[in-house]
Design a protein around this motif. Structure first.
Motif, mmCIF file in Angstrom:
data_model
loop_
_atom_site.group_PDB
_atom_site.id
_atom_site.type_symbol
_atom_site.label_atom_id
_atom_site.label_comp_id
_atom_site.label_asym_id
_atom_site.label_seq_id
_atom_site.Cartn_x
_atom_site.Cartn_y
_atom_site.Cartn_z
ATOM 1 N N ALA A 136 14.779 11.980 32.991
ATOM 2 C CA ALA A 136 13.526 12.730 32.937
ATOM 3 C C ALA A 136 13.784 14.214 32.756
ATOM 4 O O ALA A 136 14.807 14.749 33.201
ATOM 5 N N GLU A 138 11.912 17.743 33.705
ATOM 6 C CA GLU A 138 10.909 18.177 34.685
ATOM 7 C C GLU A 138 10.638 19.674 34.562
ATOM 8 O O GLU A 138 11.569 20.485 34.548
ATOM 9 N N HIS A 187 12.792 17.289 23.383
ATOM 10 C CA HIS A 187 12.829 16.328 24.478
ATOM 11 C C HIS A 187 13.516 15.028 24.082
ATOM 12 O O HIS A 187 14.109 14.350 24.938
ATOM 13 N N LEU A 191 16.642 13.581 26.291
ATOM 14 C CA LEU A 191 16.584 12.233 26.854
ATOM 15 C C LEU A 191 17.412 11.222 26.065
ATOM 16 O O LEU A 191 17.379 10.024 26.365
ATOM 17 N N VAL A 219 6.424 16.015 34.284
ATOM 18 C CA VAL A 219 7.686 15.300 34.153
ATOM 19 C C VAL A 219 7.584 14.334 32.978
ATOM 20 O O VAL A 219 6.652 13.522 32.910
ATOM 21 N N TYR A 221 9.358 11.293 31.153
ATOM 22 C CA TYR A 221 10.316 10.251 31.496
ATOM 23 C C TYR A 221 10.830 9.504 30.266
ATOM 24 O O TYR A 221 10.102 9.315 29.283
ATOM 25 N N ASN A 222 12.059 9.046 30.380
ATOM 26 C CA ASN A 222 12.656 8.144 29.400
ATOM 27 C C ASN A 222 11.933 6.796 29.492
ATOM 28 O O ASN A 222 12.018 6.105 30.515
ATOM 29 N N ALA A 226 11.810 4.220 32.855
ATOM 30 C CA ALA A 226 10.785 4.546 33.845
ATOM 31 C C ALA A 226 9.739 3.443 33.953
ATOM 32 O O ALA A 226 9.088 3.094 32.972
#
Length: 235
Positions: A136, A138, A187, A191, A219, A221-222, A226
């Motif tokens: 993730a 954040e 991103h 990730l 946040v 997330y992948n 997740a």
């Protein structure tokens, strides 16, 4: 000073997670808990109600207080704010600090945090790893009037543990917005995914028990790793 029933509820929660009641699948009786924690029945009942709301236990009239049998390992539990360490107790959680700075609250951020425009905030950008896999990204803002000091060491460990144990602040509740979007180039690289891949995103507005907002975060997330869990009860 922390509210007593919440302290007890958190203590029992830690016992549940660590398997203290694994053999019996039940909590001790109210009387036993009253003796253990040296508090009134009303305080114990409030702690038990808190744990029921969190989805850990259920009561059967005349039979006792049972541990809810559900696997939380591997899920982000939406109903609590224990962080990744609490949600993944058997996993290795590591953090790479990407950015830490103090900046003045813009009009937009000040409105979200219900603070004056120009208030000093800590801005934190972190990359979180789960068993060394990119999990993730954040972004967080912390009100510096409430959280007066952060450094690299604190941010690379657990900010919330520092807030609770070192600053002695009582974290109360959070508003969560959950949605999906496509990853941009930055991103996707962070990730280790492809640009345009889906992402699960959670935006949090987090309050102390006195109603003050101390943290807002986003946040990303992948999506391959997740999974969200919400424990609900019918009332």
């Amino acid at each position: 000073m922390a509210i007593k029933y919440k302290e007890i509820g958190n203590s029992i929660e830690e016992n549940i997670i660590s398997g203290v009641y694994e053999q019996s699948k039940k909590l001790p009786t109210e009387e036993e808990l009253m003796r253990e924690y040296k508090v009134s029945r009303n305080t114990i009942r409030k702690a038990i109600s808190l744990l029921a709301d969190r989805g850990y236990i259920y009561q059967v009239q005349g039979s006792g207080i049972f541990i809810r049998e559900t696997s939380k390992e591997g899920y982000i539990t939406l109903g609590n704010m224990r962080g990744l360490t609490g949600d993944f107790p058997s996993k290795k959680i590591t953090t790479k600090l990407l950015e830490l700075r103090v900046e003045e609250a813009s009009e937009e951020i000040a409105e979200k945090m219900r603070c004056a425009e120009g208030t000093n905030l800590y801005f934190v950008k972190r990359l979180r790893f789960l068993d060394e896999e990119n999990f993730a990204v954040e972004y967080s803002y912390y009100n510096k009037d409430i959280v007066p000091y952060l450094n690299n060491e604190i941010v690379e460990k657990s900010i919330y543990e520092y807030i609770r144990k070192d600053l002695k602040l009582n974290i109360g509740f959070a508003d969560k917005i959950i949605y999906c979007d496509k990853l941009d180039e930055e991103h996707s690289e962070l990730l280790c995914l492809d640009e345009g891949d889906p992402a699960t995103i959670i935006e949090d507005t987090v309050f102390l028990t006195n109603g003050l907002i101390f943290d807002i975060s986003k946040v990303i997330y992948n999506y391959k790793m997740a999974k969200m869990l919400s424990l609900a009860s019918y009332k």
